[in-house]
Design a protein around this motif. Structure first.
Motif, mmCIF file in Angstrom:
data_model
loop_
_atom_site.group_PDB
_atom_site.id
_atom_site.type_symbol
_atom_site.label_atom_id
_atom_site.label_comp_id
_atom_site.label_asym_id
_atom_site.label_seq_id
_atom_site.Cartn_x
_atom_site.Cartn_y
_atom_site.Cartn_z
ATOM 1 N N VAL A 380 0.796 -1.306 0.099
ATOM 2 C CA VAL A 380 0.106 0.115 0.097
ATOM 3 C C VAL A 380 0.915 1.203 -0.107
ATOM 4 O O VAL A 380 0.551 2.092 -0.891
ATOM 5 C CB VAL A 380 -1.170 -0.078 1.315
ATOM 6 N N ARG A 381 2.099 1.197 0.564
ATOM 7 C CA ARG A 381 2.896 2.449 0.844
ATOM 8 C C ARG A 381 3.305 2.711 -0.699
ATOM 9 O O ARG A 381 3.377 3.642 -1.120
ATOM 10 C CB ARG A 381 4.096 2.133 1.744
ATOM 11 N N ALA A 384 0.613 3.903 -2.739
ATOM 12 C CA ALA A 384 0.334 5.225 -2.353
ATOM 13 C C ALA A 384 1.420 6.390 -3.001
ATOM 14 O O ALA A 384 1.249 7.372 -3.564
ATOM 15 C CB ALA A 384 0.182 5.257 -0.910
ATOM 16 N N VAL A 400 1.784 10.925 2.722
ATOM 17 C CA VAL A 400 0.799 9.700 2.430
ATOM 18 C C VAL A 400 1.758 8.509 2.803
ATOM 19 O O VAL A 400 1.043 7.450 3.338
ATOM 20 C CB VAL A 400 0.755 9.819 0.723
ATOM 21 N N ASP A 401 2.838 8.458 2.556
ATOM 22 C CA ASP A 401 3.864 7.222 3.166
ATOM 23 C C ASP A 401 3.698 7.131 4.664
ATOM 24 O O ASP A 401 3.696 5.791 4.970
ATOM 25 C CB ASP A 401 5.228 7.667 2.716
ATOM 26 N N ALA A 404 0.054 5.641 5.250
ATOM 27 C CA ALA A 404 0.036 4.298 4.799
ATOM 28 C C ALA A 404 0.932 3.360 5.647
ATOM 29 O O ALA A 404 0.151 2.200 5.981
ATOM 30 C CB ALA A 404 0.592 4.323 3.613
ATOM 31 N N ALA A 407 -1.487 2.875 9.076
ATOM 32 C CA ALA A 407 -2.861 2.869 8.579
ATOM 33 C C ALA A 407 -3.604 1.463 9.438
ATOM 34 O O ALA A 407 -4.725 1.451 9.805
ATOM 35 C CB ALA A 407 -3.335 2.895 7.376
ATOM 36 N N HIS A 447 -8.919 5.953 5.727
ATOM 37 C CA HIS A 447 -8.605 5.385 4.430
ATOM 38 C C HIS A 447 -9.428 3.847 4.077
ATOM 39 O O HIS A 447 -9.158 3.635 2.957
ATOM 40 C CB HIS A 447 -7.143 4.690 4.568
ATOM 41 N N VAL A 466 -4.260 7.370 0.118
ATOM 42 C CA VAL A 466 -4.009 6.352 0.960
ATOM 43 C C VAL A 466 -5.469 5.384 0.679
ATOM 44 O O VAL A 466 -5.239 4.067 0.753
ATOM 45 C CB VAL A 466 -3.722 6.511 2.344
ATOM 46 N N ASP A 470 -5.116 1.611 -1.029
ATOM 47 C CA ASP A 470 -5.789 0.445 -0.214
ATOM 48 C C ASP A 470 -6.709 -0.254 -1.087
ATOM 49 O O ASP A 470 -6.382 -1.397 -1.122
ATOM 50 C CB ASP A 470 -6.405 0.970 1.106
#
Length: 702
Positions: A380-381, A384, A400-401, A404, A407, A447, A466, A470
């Motif tokens: 996901v990272r 994203a 964002v990183d 994610a 999350a 998210h 994110v 996801d």
């Protein structure tokens, strides 16, 4: 209503029915029984049907039911004439055998009718079928209704004889069947119908009620049995009492249709009471308190004018004691341990940061073929970050990183372990406690959005990226290992995830392109999956198509736009409006038909066709005129298209109707001269491309 037409009442009295299923059980019992009576001619097609369902009964009243269905004329096909009669017109053994099977004999042969049946002449027998009596018809209807009940889990129990077993949702103890005032002796579940039923377990004025007639059922249950038999009436009464009790305190009960239905299925005589708990519990996130009160206790929390939880709540009791203090006190004592647990979980969870929990995700299996939640987080990272790079901005990519990365950490908290519905929500609370930025905390909380149809989208751009990553990780991963939904089975909610992607791309992330997103997600999986874009993109477009039709666009309009697989889903709405406006033009039908014709011509071409026109090879005036008009029109239409002015772009194409009609009237496309033929096909290819920039207009052809 004639003398032999009276209202019919059927009630099945049972032990407490499963509350989450009661509404559907009541509706199905009434609908199937009534439909069966109507199909047998015992009740009119428009006869009023009233369903009743309480914790201990399923019942239905059907208006104007006949004591006997009318006789009806029936025409029955016997066999072809060539098989039924000899050359002399005498009945064959085959015909005599068929007549005997339907209860007739050779005497009826002169009365048989001849009529064409397809390509052969056949014999038909006209007869009168006696209508069913109500007792016969109701028995059939009752059997059918019970067989079709949507029972979530069947019980097996013994009848009073100690030998016979019965399978049903709950043990049944009574059956009532009344036609007007007369009892119909039908049977079901080892019971024979009478007129006796029971009311409220504790508050009925008599232990057993003798129902006088089908018309007196609801009133007798209410007055003598202390039961509101109608699910809808009971629900409305609970809603009224909730509103009244909340208004007296200047508050508002939480709105929850599923909870209201469940509570309606738990009580026969609702009595709403006000309770409260200690204010110290309000330090716990209100989502936790609300969920534990609703899910575990079936209480209605009360909110203030700002939608903030208060320390007061409402209980729907099934009894009405003169002094309700024992009831309210008991409920207040019962809820306290639940709230204490929530407070304990919240306090314990905050002793460990989200970042400290992340390594533990490596021990949580996500999917046998896709690894752990820890591996999923890394994917996901990566996705994203790829999306953030498309949107631009170093700051966005960093936030964002971080979001994610954290999350999924709340999956390992005690609170989410107890209440999985709070995943994401608790992550947001714990992120704020850890001192993270509001943007990151909101993104962690949001998210999972949209979680369902109509749910709100993530609040900020970080959360949007994110959430998109996801859902893409889930879709690309599961499609990549061949884990596709089948029929009604969608264990990973891939349809919902796809709709979430559609909404985010349509409403918020207008610059992102679908195919590029899907391709960008694949590398995050390494060698775990095959690129699923070829199957996944149509799956997402199907969800978009369904969503657009639900919004009121026609199948033709939607097909025309989505046939081009538009990459920016945010443009789809404008394209649809443009198509709708174009379809209203007087030139639209002819141009759509011409476009379809052009497409078919190009498909049949044995050689690849290039959208190129050589002026020197334009031999006929009609093709010269079309080429000239296309050059001017296409230039203007293209400029409008690139500016996003789709309606104006399509409107320009209307000027081509005359030249197109003239071309097809006066020019032979498949000329013998290969150069002429190739040039004319090139002209049509150029026209086809110019006409289908916004949508495939051939889809509008009838």
């Amino acid at each position: 209503m004639t003398a032999d037409h009276k209202n019919l009442l059927v009630e099945l009295f049972v032990e407490e029915l499963p509350p989450k299923a009661l509404k559907k059980l009541g509706e199905a019992f009434a609908a199937v029984l009534a439909d069966s009576l109507k199909s047998q001619g015992l009740a009119a097609a428009g006869a009023a049907v009233t369903a009743y369902a309480s914790p201990r009964r399923l019942a239905v009243q059907v208006a104007g039911v006949a004591a006997k269905a009318a006789d009806r004329a029936v025409q029955q096909k016997l066999m072809p004439v060539a098989v039924a009669l000899t050359a002399e017109g005498q009945p064959t053994p085959a015909l005599l055998k068929k007549l005997a099977a339907v209860g007739a004999d050779a005497a009826v042969v002169p009365q048989l009718k001849r009529a064409m049946d397809g390509k052969a002449e056949a014999l038909f027998l006209d007869s009168i079928v006696a209508g069913a009596t109500l007792t016969e018809g109701l028995q059939k209807a009752l059997d059918e209704s019970l067989a079709k009940l949507p029972i979530p889990k069947v019980m097996t129990y013994q009848l009073a004889d100690g030998w016979s077993d019965v399978k049903f949702v709950r043990p049944a103890h009574g059956l009532v069947a009344l036609h007007g005032t007369a009892v119909l002796p039908v049977q079901a579940l080892g019971l024979t119908a009478g007129r006796t039923t029971r009311g409220h377990r504790f508050e009925a004025s008599v232990p057993e009620l003798s129902i006088e007639s089908a018309d007196s059922y609801a009133a007798q249950l209410r007055e003598q049995g202390a039961v509101i038999a109608s699910f809808a009436e009971r629900r409305a009464e609970i809603l009224r009492q909730l509103g009244e009790a909340a208004a007296q305190q200047g508050l508002k009960p939480i709105e929850d249709e599923a909870l209201l239905d469940e509570v309606t299925a738990l009580v026969e005589r609702p009595n709403v009471l006000s309770c409260q708990f200690e204010t110290e519990f309000l330090a716990v996130p209100q989502e936790c308190l609300i969920l534990t009160m609703k899910a575990n206790q079936k209480y209605f929390p009360l909110l203030d004018a700002t939608a903030k939880l208060t320390h007061k709540f409402l209980v729907v009791s099934n009894i009405r004691p003169a002094d309700a203090s024992a009831v309210t006190g008991g409920n207040e004592r019962v809820v306290r341990p639940r709230l204490s647990d929530a407070k304990f979980f919240f306090d314990q969870d905050r002793k460990k940061s989200l970042a400290e929990r992340v390594p533990g995700l490596a021990k949580v299996v996500y999917h046998g073929k896709l690894g752990t939640q820890g591996e999923r987080v890394e994917r996901v990272r990566a996705i994203a970050r790829a999306i953030a790079e498309q949107l631009g901005g170093v700051d966005l990519a960093a936030q964002v990183d971080q979001a994610a990365h954290l999350a999924k950490a709340d999956l390992l908290t005690d609170m989410v372990g107890e209440f999985p519905e709070l995943q994401g929500i608790m992550g947001g609370y714990y992120a704020r406690h850890d001192g993270l930025s509001e943007a990151v905390a909101d993104a962690i909380e949001d998210h999972y959005k949209p979680r369902f149809a109509g749910d709100e989208l993530p609040r900020n751009e970080v959360g949007l990226v994110v959430a998109l990553a996801d859902k893409l990780e889930t879709l690309v991963g599961l499609f990549g290992i061949g884990q596709l939904p089948t029929g009604d089975k969608d264990p990973f909610a891939l349809r919902r995830h796809a709709l979430g992607v559609v909404r985010m791309l349509s409403e918020r992330a207008g610059t992102l392109e679908l195919s590029r997103l899907l391709k960008a997600a694949v590398p995050a999986f390494g060698g775990l999956i095959q690129d699923p874009s070829e199957a996944l993109a149509p799956f997402i477009y199907e969800r978009l198509s369904g969503s657009l039709r639900e919004q009121g666009y026609s199948a033709q309009e939607v097909d025309a736009v989505l046939a081009l697989n538009p990459q920016r889903l945010a443009d789809v709405g404008a394209r649809l409006q443009a198509v709708r406006a174009f379809a209203a033009l007087p030139e639209a039908a002819a141009l759509a038909a011409a476009n379809k014709r052009i497409g078919n011509i190009l498909k049949k071409s044995e050689e690849p066709v290039q959208a190129q026109i050589k002026d020197a090879l334009l031999a006929e005036p009609a093709e010269q005129h079309l080429a000239g008009a296309l050059k001017i029109t296409a230039q203007v239409a293209d400029a409008l298209f690139h500016n996003g002015e789709y309606a104006a772009s399509l409107r320009e194409l209307a000027a081509l109707r005359g030249p197109v009609d003239a071309f097809f009237d006066g020019v032979m496309v498949n000329a013998e001269d290969p150069a002429l033929r190739a040039n004319r096909l090139g002209l049509l290819k150029s026209l086809h491309e110019a006409m289908n920039r916004v949508a495939d207009l051939s889809r509008l052809a009838s």
